[in-house]
Design an enzyme around this catalytic site. Structure first.
Site, mmCIF file in Angstrom:
data_model
loop_
_atom_site.group_PDB
_atom_site.id
_atom_site.type_symbol
_atom_site.label_atom_id
_atom_site.label_comp_id
_atom_site.label_asym_id
_atom_site.label_seq_id
_atom_site.Cartn_x
_atom_site.Cartn_y
_atom_site.Cartn_z
ATOM 1 N N ASP A 1 0.791 -1.125 0.000
ATOM 2 C CA ASP A 1 0.007 -0.014 0.005
ATOM 3 C C ASP A 1 1.076 1.134 0.231
ATOM 4 O O ASP A 1 1.735 1.319 0.807
ATOM 5 C CB ASP A 1 -0.848 0.043 1.202
ATOM 6 C CG ASP A 1 -1.751 1.314 1.281
ATOM 7 O OD1 ASP A 1 -2.458 1.482 0.381
ATOM 8 O OD2 ASP A 1 -1.792 1.960 2.224
ATOM 9 N N THR B 1 0.426 4.647 0.607
ATOM 10 C CA THR B 1 0.449 5.481 1.901
ATOM 11 C C THR B 1 1.084 4.907 3.195
ATOM 12 O O THR B 1 0.424 3.835 3.467
ATOM 13 C CB THR B 1 -0.880 6.136 2.009
ATOM 14 O OG1 THR B 1 -1.289 6.601 0.917
ATOM 15 C CG2 THR B 1 -0.740 7.148 3.319
ATOM 16 N N ASP C 1 -1.197 0.075 6.552
ATOM 17 C CA ASP C 1 -1.197 0.409 7.939
ATOM 18 C C ASP C 1 -2.815 1.069 8.036
ATOM 19 O O ASP C 1 -3.125 1.571 9.164
ATOM 20 C CB ASP C 1 -0.155 1.684 8.193
ATOM 21 C CG ASP C 1 -0.522 2.663 7.123
ATOM 22 O OD1 ASP C 1 -1.197 2.560 6.129
ATOM 23 O OD2 ASP C 1 0.283 3.804 7.375
#
Length: 828
Positions: free
Chosen positions: A336, A338, A584
């Site tokens: 991911d 970000t 996250d």
């Protein structure tokens, strides 16, 4: 404030009705109302006195979150094993019928067991300390104040606050809801978020995907639905790994071979042969003990445990131990963007008014939007930092905007929103989110945005809603007002980590909810191979095979919904890939759960940390190569040493069978095989198991080990028994059996040493020193008189010893040929 869930087409769909939600939860032992004080506590929470009273009554969430098994369990697992029982019985027998040197194998087992307990205890301490660091601390209201406390301190009736990404830690009833959407997929399998209203039940194990609120705890401790699941998920374990299951399979086969062979040996030595009883017992035990690969399980446990300690020093929490092994087998890593490639924070570089909008007015809208969400995401936080509340410039409009409605950001919608009453009483409603979602296809503004995305910039669109914020078609017809251009902060260690995976032939896929071109530009800056191959997930085929093909052909994917992330992982797995997923955010939870290995950042949401097998507490993506390297070290080295142990088992079983068939005395006493095992297996295996190893993990552990162990064991047994038979014809008279045993021991040692020399490759200075030291140890035994007597080893004459050496040399040549043949036919 109202909010409806959005289906994949963007249309609003009503949330499930109250009866439907209750029925869905009925299978899961849903929360039943308990006798609690009236909801007067909802705003202020319990008082200190009330908390103390509940603790005294035992109404506390006392389920321990264990990252490891207890000391008692560690001792039990290392001491009470099937093979320890067999060896223990044989050890007791030998203590009564033979000299102490024939009982040395028992002391070795005691030492091995002690080492295993100590190493696992060290790993337990590391895991426990890291688990405390990474423990989620829910926010609870007490005495009118909100404070973070440990999960085990929650009591019945506590008011627990919830925000995006928060995990529901105990069962309860919603007390407050602000567009609260909860994902219960980890419990029910239902992927769509459930809109929660005051009075609705929430179950432990679910998590918040949008909005906020608070709930009153109605079930705590072991009564909470997910308590046992959570405890089991975070437990130190060595099961469910190919390595452990493979060793279990090997031990099962060994048991099947050992039992009939041992029975035949006992009958041969004690009944058929008319020898001294004690000597017959000693030689019988000498034949049985080496069949057991007693150190293999120990070394596997030690290797895993030391891996946990090593990774713990790098602030990496391994919540499920096989994850060390699993990540080493991964061939696709899904990232991911970000929080993984970029740091959590962003900076506003530019605000571009559209359609003649007043710049000062746009700034005021952004300032008010920042004030409307108590739990802003990274994008909104950047706006708050640039336009803090109360910071008025001369060009800004008057303050005094009042929030009348709010729509928190949802990764499924790709936008957030708020409604205000402006100064003077004028109402307005605004959306802030993905331009390509809010703007119709072909809009001229999209070309301008595309140019910004190609520079790796993130662009949000501020649009004014024509009607009500909660209208079904709020996004349709919204008037573009401004572009908010954000610059993402790249992680300084991301490029090096991506380079590492490329060198290791691990494919990297960047999966993000952001614009695909923008994500591709960021990945390109970091040097990701294939970053130019981007795909908008809205064009992703739904057929699993077609999706898998698209996943293999492209490296960067944008506008991915949480459900699509999950489908992408499944599509890759359907092609035989072992997939790791990092993330996250709450939108990563479903994919993290379904991936072979889930990796979460320590600063990530509670939900991601709960489902991930590995948590990077230092939030450093650069830690992943260390985990991969540790897994490869464990797998590669255990494969090496398993070959050593299984070679011994094979030659021991075959020697016993040959002895039974030829009706001769078993050539060895326990002391001989203890010496051989220590020098050719025990000591070198310990060092080899902990050595650096960068070989890529290969599947089919059992087959790979047995392909080498069986021919090696057969060659060693044949060479040894040949020497023994030749010596029986060469020696005669008193002391003949001891001389025959010494010659056979020499051949077996030299042959086993050659197996060790092959396994120790590629050579380094310390590997050469290790092999040489083992050879020197055996030479010392042969030349020091008291060691000759202690181990009953004395070479008689020169003819037979040199014959034994010659047979060993021939065996070594056969070993080289067999290993090369197996390597060419099946691969290294």
């Amino acid at each position: 404030m109202t909010q409806r869930a959005l289906d994949s087409s963007g249309e609003q769909t009503p949330g499930p009705s109250r009866p439907a939600m209750i029925d869905a939860g009925a299978e899961l032992d849903p929360v039943h109302p308990v006798d609690l004080p009236p909801s007067a506590h909802d705003a202020t929470g319990l008082t200190t006195a009330e908390v103390a009273e509940r603790v005294a009554r035992g109404e506390v969430n006392d389920v321990p979150v264990r990252s490891s098994r207890s000391v008692t369990e560690i001792v039990r697992a290392n001491v009470f094993t099937r093979f320890n029982l067999i060896i223990g019985v044989l050890w007791v027998i030998m203590l009564f019928v033979a000299p102490i040197q024939d009982s040395l194998f028992g002391f070795v087992i005691v030492a091995n067991t002690g080492i295993g307990i100590i190493q696992e205890w060290r790993a337990k301490k590391t895991l426990d300390s890291l688990a405390v660091i990474g423990e989620a601390k829910p926010t609870v209201r007490r005495d009118g104040k909100a404070a973070e406390i440990s999960t085990h301190e929650i009591v019945l009736g506590d008011v627990v606050e919830l925000g995006p990404g928060d995990k529901v830690v105990v069962d309860g009833t919603v007390a407050e809801a602000d567009s609260l959407e909860v994902d219960e997929s980890l419990l029910t399998g239902e992927a769509d978020p459930v809109l929660k209203r005051p009075g609705d039940p929430v179950m432990s194990g679910s998590f918040v995907v949008a909005g906020g609120g608070a709930f009153t705890a109605t079930k705590v401790g072991r009564e909470a639905y997910a308590a046992q699941l959570a405890e089991e998920a975070s437990r130190f374990t060595l099961v469910h790994s190919e390595l452990r299951s493979g060793i279990s399979t090997i031990l099962k086969y060994v048991t099947w071979m050992m039992v009939p062979t041992a029975i035949g040996l006992i009958i041969s030595q004690l009944v058929v042969k008319d020898n001294n009883f004690k000597d017959s017992v000693a030689r019988t035990v000498g034949g049985i003990v080496p069949m057991i690969p007693e150190g293999l399980v120990l070394l596997t446990s030690v290797a895993f445990a030391i891996g946990v300690v090593r990774l713990g020093r790098k602030q990496c929490l391994v919540q499920e131990l096989p994850a060390i092994e699993g990540l080493a087998r991964v061939d696709v890593v899904c990232l991911d963007k970000t929080g993984t490639l970029t740091e959590g924070g962003m900076d506003i570089t530019e605000v571009r008014p559209l359609n003649g909008s007043d710049e000062a007015y746009v700034h005021q809208v952004l300032r008010s939007l920042g004030s409307s969400d108590p739990r802003p995401n990274a994008s909104l936080q950047a706006i708050i930092d640039a336009y803090p509340a109360g910071d008025k410039g001369a060009e800004d409009a008057e303050d005094g905007w009042a929030v009348t409605d709010a729509m928190p950001f949802s990764s499924a919608r790709k936008y957030s929103g708020a409604a205000f009453t402006e100064t003077g009483g004028t109402p307005s409603a605004w959306l802030l989110g993905a331009p390509d979602v809010l703007l119709p296809d072909g809009d001229a503004t999209l070309a301008e945005i595309e140019h910004l995305n190609e520079q790796g910039l993130r662009v949000l669109l501020l649009a004014r809603v024509r009607g009500e914020l909660d209208a079904p078609d709020a996004a349709e017809g919204a008037v573009p007002t401004a572009l908010v251009v954000l610059e993402q902060r790249l992680r300084p260690d991301a490029a090096e980590t991506l380079k590492y995976f490329a060198q290791q032939n691990v494919a990297t896929k960047v999966i993000s909810g952001d614009n695909a071109v923008s994500v591709g530009a960021v990945a390109g800056k970091l040097g990701l191979a294939g970053a130019e191959n981007t795909l908008d997930a809205r064009k992703m085929p739904t057929d699993p095979d077609a999706m898998a093909m698209a996943m293999e052909q492209n490296a960067v994917f944008g506008r991915v919904t949480p459900q699509q992330k999950r489908d992408m992982v499944a599509a890759l797995q359907s092609r035989g890939h072992t997939v790791a997923m990092t993330g996250d955010g709450v939108n990563d939870v479903l994919a993290l759960k379904d991936a072979d290995i889930g990796v979460s950042m320590g600063s990530g949401s509670e939900a991601t940390r709960a489902v991930a097998q590995i948590v990077l507490l230092n939030n450093s993506f650069a830690t992943l190569p260390s985990v991969v390297a540790e897994g490869r070290r464990v797998i590669g080295n255990i494969t090496r040493v398993a070959t050593l142990f299984l070679t011994k088992t094979v030659y021991s079983v075959l020697l016993a069978i040959l002895v039974v068939c030829t009706q001769v005395e078993y050539p060895f006493l326990p002391r001989h095989l203890t010496l051989l095992s220590t020098l050719t297996i025990g000591v070198p295996a310990f060092f080899l198991a902990l050595a650096p190893n960068k070989e890529r993990a290969q599947p089919h552990f059992v087959r790979r080990v047995m392909r080498y162990a069986i021919p090696s064991g057969v060659i060693a047994a044949t060479a040894t028994f040949t020497t023994y038979l030749v010596a029986r014809h060469h020696y005669a008279g008193p002391g003949a059996l001891e001389a025959e045993t010494s010659a056979a021991t020499l051949t077996l040692f030299l042959t086993s040493m050659w197996v060790l020399a092959i396994i120790a490759r590629p050579y380094t200075w310390w590997r050469i020193a290790l092999v040489a030291a083992m050879g020197l140890g055996f030479l010392i035994v042969l030349v020091v008189p008291w060691l000759q007597d202690f181990f009953a080893l004395k070479l008689v004459g020169t003819t037979m010893p040199w014959t034994a050496v010659g047979i060993a040399v021939a065996a070594a040549a056969l070993l080289e040929c067999s290993w090369r043949l197996v390597g060419r036919r099946f691969g290294a």
